[in-house]
Design an enzyme around this catalytic site. Structure first.
Site, mmCIF file in Angstrom:
data_model
loop_
_atom_site.group_PDB
_atom_site.id
_atom_site.type_symbol
_atom_site.label_atom_id
_atom_site.label_comp_id
_atom_site.label_asym_id
_atom_site.label_seq_id
_atom_site.Cartn_x
_atom_site.Cartn_y
_atom_site.Cartn_z
ATOM 1 N N SER A 40 48.210 18.849 -16.218
ATOM 2 C CA SER A 40 47.537 19.242 -17.326
ATOM 3 C C SER A 40 46.327 19.691 -17.022
ATOM 4 O O SER A 40 45.085 18.956 -17.745
ATOM 5 C CB SER A 40 47.718 17.966 -18.311
ATOM 6 O OG SER A 40 47.190 17.038 -17.983
ATOM 7 N N HIS A 149 53.887 15.512 -18.686
ATOM 8 C CA HIS A 149 54.366 14.661 -17.316
ATOM 9 C C HIS A 149 55.706 14.250 -17.798
ATOM 10 O O HIS A 149 56.382 13.166 -17.057
ATOM 11 C CB HIS A 149 53.374 13.336 -17.420
ATOM 12 C CG HIS A 149 52.083 13.677 -16.705
ATOM 13 N ND1 HIS A 149 50.918 12.846 -17.053
ATOM 14 C CD2 HIS A 149 51.715 14.847 -16.285
ATOM 15 C CE1 HIS A 149 50.029 13.492 -16.567
ATOM 16 N NE2 HIS A 149 50.042 14.826 -16.249
ATOM 17 N N GLN A 157 50.695 12.315 -23.974
ATOM 18 C CA GLN A 157 50.802 12.331 -22.386
ATOM 19 C C GLN A 157 51.100 10.816 -21.953
ATOM 20 O O GLN A 157 51.733 10.674 -21.116
ATOM 21 C CB GLN A 157 49.835 13.164 -21.483
ATOM 22 C CG GLN A 157 50.029 13.412 -20.110
ATOM 23 C CD GLN A 157 49.239 14.455 -19.614
ATOM 24 O OE1 GLN A 157 49.184 15.651 -19.941
ATOM 25 N NE2 GLN A 157 48.089 14.196 -18.980
ATOM 26 N N GLU A 158 50.051 10.030 -22.380
ATOM 27 C CA GLU A 158 50.171 8.784 -21.566
ATOM 28 C C GLU A 158 49.914 7.686 -22.729
ATOM 29 O O GLU A 158 49.140 7.861 -23.713
ATOM 30 C CB GLU A 158 49.031 8.624 -20.884
ATOM 31 C CG GLU A 158 48.927 9.770 -19.595
ATOM 32 C CD GLU A 158 47.790 9.229 -18.725
ATOM 33 O OE1 GLU A 158 47.413 8.281 -18.343
ATOM 34 O OE2 GLU A 158 47.303 10.236 -18.299
ATOM 35 N N GLU A 193 53.928 10.108 -13.865
ATOM 36 C CA GLU A 193 52.924 8.930 -13.176
ATOM 37 C C GLU A 193 53.547 7.725 -13.302
ATOM 38 O O GLU A 193 52.775 6.779 -13.227
ATOM 39 C CB GLU A 193 51.634 9.227 -14.266
ATOM 40 C CG GLU A 193 50.854 10.457 -14.201
ATOM 41 C CD GLU A 193 49.703 10.289 -14.970
ATOM 42 O OE1 GLU A 193 49.397 9.261 -15.750
ATOM 43 O OE2 GLU A 193 48.807 10.949 -14.667
ATOM 44 N N ASP A 225 46.173 8.789 -23.780
ATOM 45 C CA ASP A 225 45.791 10.218 -23.590
ATOM 46 C C ASP A 225 46.721 11.118 -24.195
ATOM 47 O O ASP A 225 47.777 11.432 -23.856
ATOM 48 C CB ASP A 225 45.826 10.498 -22.004
ATOM 49 C CG ASP A 225 45.305 11.892 -21.311
ATOM 50 O OD1 ASP A 225 44.867 12.639 -22.498
ATOM 51 O OD2 ASP A 225 45.439 12.198 -20.442
ATOM 52 N N GLU A 266 42.028 9.380 -25.355
ATOM 53 C CA GLU A 266 41.546 10.546 -24.434
ATOM 54 C C GLU A 266 41.843 11.872 -25.073
ATOM 55 O O GLU A 266 43.076 12.004 -25.702
ATOM 56 C CB GLU A 266 41.981 10.153 -22.966
ATOM 57 C CG GLU A 266 41.650 11.118 -21.886
ATOM 58 C CD GLU A 266 42.241 10.889 -20.637
ATOM 59 O OE1 GLU A 266 42.508 9.468 -20.316
ATOM 60 O OE2 GLU A 266 42.561 11.811 -19.811
ATOM 61 N N ASP A 293 38.378 14.311 -21.117
ATOM 62 C CA ASP A 293 38.863 14.572 -19.910
ATOM 63 C C ASP A 293 38.949 16.040 -19.579
ATOM 64 O O ASP A 293 37.904 16.670 -19.193
ATOM 65 C CB ASP A 293 40.380 14.067 -19.681
ATOM 66 C CG ASP A 293 40.990 14.565 -18.605
ATOM 67 O OD1 ASP A 293 40.564 14.663 -17.450
ATOM 68 O OD2 ASP A 293 42.304 14.433 -18.500
ATOM 69 N N LYS A 318 36.989 12.331 -12.705
ATOM 70 C CA LYS A 318 38.062 12.704 -11.426
ATOM 71 C C LYS A 318 37.634 13.461 -10.558
ATOM 72 O O LYS A 318 37.276 14.707 -10.718
ATOM 73 C CB LYS A 318 39.268 13.485 -12.382
ATOM 74 C CG LYS A 318 40.251 12.854 -13.245
ATOM 75 C CD LYS A 318 40.882 13.789 -13.895
ATOM 76 C CE LYS A 318 42.336 13.420 -14.752
ATOM 77 N NZ LYS A 318 43.049 14.146 -15.673
ATOM 78 N N ARG A 347 45.222 11.611 -10.335
ATOM 79 C CA ARG A 347 45.636 12.848 -11.176
ATOM 80 C C ARG A 347 47.292 12.628 -11.113
ATOM 81 O O ARG A 347 48.094 11.599 -10.502
ATOM 82 C CB ARG A 347 45.658 13.894 -10.305
ATOM 83 C CG ARG A 347 44.020 14.517 -10.199
ATOM 84 C CD ARG A 347 43.344 14.632 -11.586
ATOM 85 N NE ARG A 347 44.107 15.263 -12.369
ATOM 86 C CZ ARG A 347 43.309 16.536 -12.592
ATOM 87 N NH1 ARG A 347 42.352 17.136 -12.059
ATOM 88 N NH2 ARG A 347 44.076 17.440 -13.838
ATOM 89 N N SER A 348 48.105 13.317 -11.859
ATOM 90 C CA SER A 348 49.656 13.128 -12.037
ATOM 91 C C SER A 348 50.211 13.541 -10.688
ATOM 92 O O SER A 348 51.271 12.887 -10.513
ATOM 93 C CB SER A 348 50.230 13.972 -13.294
ATOM 94 O OG SER A 348 49.755 15.317 -13.021
ATOM 95 N N LYS A 369 42.352 4.814 -14.309
ATOM 96 C CA LYS A 369 43.703 5.172 -14.700
ATOM 97 C C LYS A 369 44.759 5.351 -13.309
ATOM 98 O O LYS A 369 43.833 6.145 -12.441
ATOM 99 C CB LYS A 369 43.781 6.378 -15.387
ATOM 100 C CG LYS A 369 43.425 6.110 -16.827
ATOM 101 C CD LYS A 369 43.546 7.373 -17.747
ATOM 102 C CE LYS A 369 44.196 8.520 -17.324
ATOM 103 N NZ LYS A 369 44.419 9.931 -18.220
HETATM 104 P P1 PGA Z 1 47.031 15.658 -14.921
HETATM 105 O O1 PGA Z 1 47.126 14.309 -15.821
HETATM 106 O O2 PGA Z 1 46.700 15.031 -13.535
HETATM 107 O O3 PGA Z 1 48.398 16.162 -14.989
HETATM 108 O O4 PGA Z 1 45.912 16.257 -15.383
HETATM 109 C C1 PGA Z 1 46.251 13.237 -15.957
HETATM 110 C C2 PGA Z 1 45.272 13.415 -17.163
HETATM 111 O O5 PGA Z 1 45.430 14.125 -18.092
HETATM 112 O O6 PGA Z 1 44.591 12.327 -17.527
HETATM 113 ZN ZN ZN Z 2 43.941 13.188 -19.370
#
Ligand code: PGA
Ligand code: ZN
Length: 394
Positions: A40, A149, A157-158, A193, A225, A266, A293, A318, A347-348, A369
């Site tokens: 993402s 994911h 997503q999370e 993840e 997230d 997030e 993010d 990141k 990262r994913s 994370k």
């Molecule tokens: P990504 O997801 O590594 O696929 O971008 C992680 C996140 O969005 O925090």
């Molecule tokens: Zn994120």
């Protein structure tokens, strides 16, 4: 220090896609690093160079060719000097020429070499480099995967449990909670993840499940997230078959924060929706952190813009979004200069490299994370934090 030689090769990340691994040689010393890859990914990230088929051969050539020969011709007295040189050598604002994946791999491995020369652990070298106070980050463990994911079985997503305290204690608590949730969910698929990826027909269900774990383990809270950039549709967002305007989505978050023990949200909106971020940050002030993010992309300029707009109060860090350790450290410093919390993140698509654990500890991040417990690439980060806990106690 002079880097005499660089080896580079393609390895498989946790999704089985190729990514970059390097080995740097400086005299008798050598250091390795490999870099992760997102799915993402926001449009403001530094450029991860790949061929149309996902291959990284060209990047490997950039490393063993131009980067290796330019570095071999010079001595660097600090990791900042080396990173600065790499950024200038690339010459583009987003590292599109040599590739952020090329530059970051060399940047991380060279930080390891400098730590080795100084005879200190990696986290200690990072602590010193940025003038930080190293400390154990809270663990943000991803229990329920959704979004990109998990084939969008759930919109967000999370869904994570955040646990504070000593790493060994937090790890033991969340590992037990993770196993309990697994027993409750039964046979469900796993997400990118390393968390569970069930199907539920309501948005609240994962929050109810995690809230019951928070009741059992009072040191924990819930974090999500939303990765809302992935949910965009027609000037709004699609969630579970419903189309929501930004104001309606804000109401959803306010409702969730009112009903559940929510610690942080997030990317609640898409990557350029500053005004919506600012509204929510204000509405949830004192109650729940709002984390950028894709919105901030570990980019000092975007973090500064977010500060002018008072749009968030925590920033995901990141290193591969910006492409060098130097700039990731700057991003942490700028985040802190506004009184905001840095949260470091994998990262994913991950590798066995545990740099992010040393980085999060070294900068004394609010959290890290590192994913769920069903993947060795995620567990490696927690194991490294446990090792750091022992190193720091010596
Ligand atoms: P990504 O997801 O590594 O696929 O971008 C992680 C996140 O969005 O925090
Ligand atoms: Zn994120």
């Amino acid at each position: 220090m002079r880097i005499d030689r660089i080896e580079a090769r393609a390895i498989s990340d946790s999704r089985g896609r190729p990514t970059v691994e390097v080995i740097l040689h400086a005299g008798t010393l050598r250091a390795m690093a490999s870099v992760p890859s997102g799915k993402s990914t926001g449009s403001h990230e530094a450029v991860e160079l790949r061929a149309a088929d996902g291959g990284v051969m060209k990047v490997l050539g950039n490393i063993t060719g131009e980067i290796a020969s330019e570095l071999a011709a010079r001595d660097f007295s600090t990791p900042d000097a080396l990173d600065g040189f790499l950024v200038d050598l690339d010459g583009t604002p987003d590292k599109a020429r040599l590739g952020a994946n090329a530059i970051l791999a060399v940047s991380i491995a060279s930080q390891r070499l400098f730590a080795e020369v100084d005879g200190v652990p990696l986290w200690k070298a990072i602590e010193k480099r940025g003038g930080f106070a190293a400390a154990p980050p809270q663990l943000y463990v991803n229990l329920i995967n959704g979004g990109a994911h998990a084939n969008f079985r759930l919109p967000f997503q999370e869904h994570m449990l955040v646990c504070k305290g000593k790493t060994s204690e937090a790890f033991a608590i969340v590992r037990t909670a993770f196993a309990k949730l697994g027993a409750r969910l039964g046979d469900v698929p796993m997400g990118d993840e390393g968390g569970y990826a069930p199907v539920f027909d309501t948005l609240e269900k994962p929050f109810e499940l995690l809230a019951s774990l928070v009741d059992e383990y009072p040191r924990t809270r819930i974090a999500i997230d939303a990765a809302a950039n992935e949910l965009r549709a027609n000037a709004g967002y699609d969630l579970l078959g419903k189309h929501l305007k930004p104001t309606q989505l804000a109401q959803v978050y306010e409702g969730l924060a009112a009903h559940f023990p929510l610690h942080s949200i997030e990317d609640p909106f898409s990557e350029d929706a500053s005004a919506d971020f600012a509204y929510l940050t204000d509405a949830l002030r004192g109650e729940c952190l709002v984390v950028g993010d894709d919105f901030t992309a570990t980019n000092p300029l975007r973090i500064e813009r977010a500060a002018r707009e008072q749009a968030i109060n925590a920033v995901l860090i990141k290193p591969n979004q910006i492409g060098s350790v130097k700039e990731a450290i700057e991003a942490v410093c700028i985040t802190r200069s506004y009184g905001w919390e840095p949260i470091c993140s994998h990262r994913s698509g991950e590798t066995m490299d545990t740099f992010i654990a040393d980085f999060a500890y070294g900068v004394g991040a609010h959290g890290i994370k590192a994913g769920g417990f069903a993947q060795k690439e995620r567990i490696a980060k927690y194991e490294r934090l446990l090792e750091i806990e022992r190193e720091a106690a010596e």
